[in-house]
Design a protein around this motif. Structure first.
Motif, short mmCIF file in Angstrom:
data_model
loop_
_atom_site.label_atom_id
_atom_site.label_comp_id
_atom_site.label_asym_id
_atom_site.label_seq_id
_atom_site.Cartn_x
_atom_site.Cartn_y
_atom_site.Cartn_z
N MET A 20 156.96 58.71 20.11
CA MET A 20 156.77 59.29 21.47
C MET A 20 158.03 58.82 21.91
SD MET A 20 154.92 56.82 24.33
CE MET A 20 153.86 56.30 23.84
N LYS A 21 158.71 59.71 22.59
CA LYS A 21 160.46 59.27 23.04
C LYS A 21 160.36 58.40 24.17
CE LYS A 21 161.85 63.85 21.41
NZ LYS A 21 162.30 65.15 21.43
N ILE A 22 161.76 58.18 25.03
CA ILE A 22 161.76 57.23 25.09
C ILE A 22 161.46 57.73 27.22
CG2 ILE A 22 163.87 57.43 25.70
CD1 ILE A 22 164.87 54.60 26.49
N GLY A 23 161.42 59.27 27.11
CA GLY A 23 161.27 59.82 28.63
C GLY A 23 159.54 59.84 28.33
N ASP A 24 158.89 59.80 27.20
CA ASP A 24 157.11 59.88 27.60
C ASP A 24 156.89 58.65 27.75
OD1 ASP A 24 157.47 62.70 26.69
OD2 ASP A 24 157.32 62.02 24.09
#
Length: 140
Positions: A1-5
């Motif tokens: 997952m990305k940091i925003g997720d």
């Protein structure tokens, strides 16, 4: 997952996540081919642990020590107890300070009855007097 997720999943701001990484509270994530950080379940769990500790107002240095214990499950927990005991003492000291603050504010509130104009307000008078007293520079 990305940091925003990861941020959305935990309610922790992206900047705070990066700060925790730099502070060593969150493992450095792998990088994808495009350079994006790739967070996994261990990051989600670690960040949730840190967030819970912060909700208990545990200092970051102590959280780091607690995290170290999670990777050494056979260690004696006496030091963990000591960390929590120290946090309890900090909380008690803060409660004592807050009680003193409450007493000061209650005394200040007693300086004014409703129905007066601001220029007649005992609260403002006390605050202005205290400010002048603190700002007073006496010349000899």
């Amino acid at each position: 997952m990305k940091i925003g997720d990861l941020s959305s999943a935990t309610g922790v701001d992206v900047g705070t996540i990066r700060f925790y990484e730099r502070a060593g509270l969150l493992a450095e994530p792998a990088r994808q081919a495009n350079g994006y950080r790739a967070y996994g379940r261990e990051h989600l769990e670690g960040l949730s642990f840190v967030r819970h500790c912060r909700a208990l107002d545990i200092p970051l240095a102590d959280i780091k020590k607690l995290l170290d214990f999670t990777t050494s499950p056979l260690e004696d927990c006496a030091d963990i107890n000591l960390l929590v005991d120290e946090q309890i003492e900090r909380v008690r000291a803060r409660l004592k300070s807050l009680k003193a603050l409450e007493k000061q504010l209650t005394a200040l509130r007693a300086q004014c009855a409703q129905g007066h104009r601001a220029r007649e307000c005992g609260i403002l008078g006390e605050l202005v007097s205290a400010a002048h007293g603190e700002a007073c520079i006496c010349h000899s």
